[in-house]
Motif scaffolding. Sequence first.
Motif, PDB file in Angstrom:
ATOM      1  N   ALA A 104       0.790  -1.294  -0.115  1.00  0.00           N
ATOM      2  CA  ALA A 104      -0.034   0.008  -0.120  1.00  0.00           C
ATOM      3  C   ALA A 104       1.014   1.278  -0.125  1.00  0.00           C
ATOM      4  O   ALA A 104       0.756   2.104   0.965  1.00  0.00           O
ATOM      5  N   LEU A 105       1.764   1.409  -0.854  1.00  0.00           N
ATOM      6  CA  LEU A 105       2.768   2.478  -0.973  1.00  0.00           C
ATOM      7  C   LEU A 105       2.000   3.576  -1.677  1.00  0.00           C
ATOM      8  O   LEU A 105       0.900   3.558  -2.199  1.00  0.00           O
ATOM      9  N   GLY A 106       2.412   4.840  -0.975  1.00  0.00           N
ATOM     10  CA  GLY A 106       2.103   6.115  -1.592  1.00  0.00           C
ATOM     11  C   GLY A 106       2.868   6.357  -2.978  1.00  0.00           C
ATOM     12  O   GLY A 106       3.812   5.467  -3.048  1.00  0.00           O
ATOM     13  N   HIS A 107       2.592   7.242  -3.694  1.00  0.00           N
ATOM     14  CA  HIS A 107       3.053   7.420  -4.939  1.00  0.00           C
ATOM     15  C   HIS A 107       4.155   7.998  -5.035  1.00  0.00           C
ATOM     16  O   HIS A 107       5.035   8.475  -5.921  1.00  0.00           O
ATOM     17  N   SER A 108       4.757   8.397  -3.691  1.00  0.00           N
ATOM     18  CA  SER A 108       6.160   9.115  -3.316  1.00  0.00           C
ATOM     19  C   SER A 108       7.182   8.288  -3.158  1.00  0.00           C
ATOM     20  O   SER A 108       8.366   8.622  -2.641  1.00  0.00           O
ATOM     21  N   ALA A 109       7.017   6.826  -3.045  1.00  0.00           N
ATOM     22  CA  ALA A 109       8.012   6.070  -2.343  1.00  0.00           C
ATOM     23  C   ALA A 109       8.868   5.408  -3.562  1.00  0.00           C
ATOM     24  O   ALA A 109       8.897   4.408  -4.074  1.00  0.00           O
ATOM     25  N   GLY A 166       1.356 -13.795  -4.022  1.00  0.00           N
ATOM     26  CA  GLY A 166       1.493 -13.415  -2.552  1.00  0.00           C
ATOM     27  C   GLY A 166       1.807 -11.927  -2.516  1.00  0.00           C
ATOM     28  O   GLY A 166       1.590 -11.477  -1.339  1.00  0.00           O
ATOM     29  N   LEU A 167       2.118 -11.172  -3.619  1.00  0.00           N
ATOM     30  CA  LEU A 167       2.361  -9.940  -3.451  1.00  0.00           C
ATOM     31  C   LEU A 167       0.986  -9.062  -3.829  1.00  0.00           C
ATOM     32  O   LEU A 167       0.821  -9.117  -5.166  1.00  0.00           O
ATOM     33  N   PHE A 168       0.236  -8.210  -3.209  1.00  0.00           N
ATOM     34  CA  PHE A 168      -1.016  -7.487  -3.671  1.00  0.00           C
ATOM     35  C   PHE A 168      -0.471  -6.066  -3.612  1.00  0.00           C
ATOM     36  O   PHE A 168      -0.671  -5.390  -2.715  1.00  0.00           O
ATOM     37  N   PRO A 169      -0.095  -5.618  -4.884  1.00  0.00           N
ATOM     38  CA  PRO A 169      -0.152  -4.196  -5.147  1.00  0.00           C
ATOM     39  C   PRO A 169      -1.325  -3.353  -5.045  1.00  0.00           C
ATOM     40  O   PRO A 169      -2.597  -3.703  -5.380  1.00  0.00           O
ATOM     41  N   ALA A 170      -1.399  -2.133  -4.171  1.00  0.00           N
ATOM     42  CA  ALA A 170      -2.663  -1.620  -4.090  1.00  0.00           C
ATOM     43  C   ALA A 170      -2.504  -0.023  -3.707  1.00  0.00           C
ATOM     44  O   ALA A 170      -1.440   0.631  -3.484  1.00  0.00           O
ATOM     45  N   GLY A 171      -3.658   0.448  -3.809  1.00  0.00           N
ATOM     46  CA  GLY A 171      -3.805   1.910  -3.667  1.00  0.00           C
ATOM     47  C   GLY A 171      -3.048   3.068  -4.746  1.00  0.00           C
ATOM     48  O   GLY A 171      -2.874   2.571  -5.832  1.00  0.00           O
ATOM     49  N   GLU A 172      -2.920   4.030  -4.170  1.00  0.00           N
ATOM     50  CA  GLU A 172      -2.270   5.225  -5.137  1.00  0.00           C
ATOM     51  C   GLU A 172      -1.054   4.855  -5.795  1.00  0.00           C
ATOM     52  O   GLU A 172      -0.657   4.781  -6.957  1.00  0.00           O
TER      53      GLU A 172
END
Length: 536
Positions: free
Chosen positions: A262-267, A499-505
Amino acid sequence: MLRITELKLPIDHPEEDLRPALLRRLGIDSDELLDFTLFKRSYDARKKSSELCFIYTIDFTVRDEAALLRTFADDRHLGVAPDVSYKTVGHAPAGLSERPIVVGFGPCGIFAGLLLAQMGFKPIILERGTEVRQRTKDTWGLWRKNVLNPESNVQFGEGGAGTFSDGKLYSQIKDPKFHGRKVLHEFVKAGAPEEILYVSKPHIGTFRLTGVVENMRHQIEALGGEVRFQQRVTDVLIDNGQLQGVVLDNGEQIDSRHVILALGHSARDTFRMLHGRGVYMEAKPFSVGFRIEHPQSLIDRARLGKYAGHPKLGAADYKLVHHAKNGRSVYSFCMCPGGTVVAATSELHRVVTNGMSQYSRNERNANSGIVVGITPEDYPGGPLAGIELQERLESLAYVLGGSNYEAPAQLVGDFIAGKASSALGSVEPSYKPGVKLVDLADALPAYAIEAIREALPAFDKQIKGFAQHDAILTGIETRTSSPLRMTRDETLQSLNVKGLFPAGEGAGYAGGILSAGVDGIRVAEALARDMLGIAG
């Protein structure tokens, strides 16, 4: 339960008039109406010549629903209310040894973690920034003292980037399962004002959000979840396409076969690490531009006419779009009524702007991003090319602003005329640490400058005064959305890492607090199904 829409009442009607108005509209006696709930309240200010009124959608129960439905069989404004209650997909079995991991504690990570905790999975949540109280102090350090903490700022920390924004809670996403209602109910449960459940464009405001996200963290912990701050993920462990765990910057390894990103777009450093590990991602469109500021009173008069300043309406907003002759689309983004323009960088020697409002929305200026859509064709070079473009533009803005985190700015009239500004006019910029007047033509690619110069006079035809000479443009706005997408399959897992679930912005699947929260719920459900062996 039944629902009626388009119930109209004057703006100044007393609250106690709502029940009698509903009875009149239904044509029934008071004892036949068992209960009612306000589902939505909005208004339409597009017709300046007509009297403004509130437009209600109301859910209600009566003694004889079947008879009422027969009576209103031909009325498209009355029917059976949809079931918007949330239904969990399952519950963790007792003694489950594996604990899922959530990386990031912004809106997506908060709701992913909360849902997993409510289902009994006891998630471990890793947030690279600090808890919200300390984060607020660090953010003010940049705004007031020109001192940036790269790990605790507008972008990183408890609550994510949405904490220092208008706290908008509306979205145009498709939401067939009404997960958005779950988001709103959880916010209210955590201390948000109850009106967010029914006003047409709900918002919480920055300082209220801090307490709300803190309360949600306590709920997760009370349910057995764990929230760890200042824990930056520096590596992922992958074996033959199966995720095995993560590694932290302190060297600690946490094993888990189920991780929500659930990374933000600035990571950006994390994106580069994931790309280096072969996690599938692709470049996607985003937008770049400036923040524009006007007196809020100007926007109120233009949008609300004689109702400008009405206490029940509050500060007016707007939504604008212009299709320029060079093929670019220019639009308003993240409009903040009665708010301020804020320093939103998370990296040393770079300048980024964003907008923010408090719950009261009573600051003197209105602000909005005026941004231009760009596509991967504008920045060829692979999945990380958009990040590299953002970095170049933000570094240039830092230099244009004086290399001290002040932002480059220009009067709108001078920008349209193509000359540098030398003095402020009647509109005082709200950006802190401050602004330096320059020629913003140097701040963005030529096609973006050309499109914005054309759009501002066009917007003036919709909102008189929008292109006034003294309005202020402050640069730059680059983090409108993620410049890449970590593509996922029908189970919401990475295309090539199980097993890796990318999510969010940050993963490219949301744009704002509400949509990020909804995606967090969806991904938590998908992870739970995978752990429980339930088909989607």
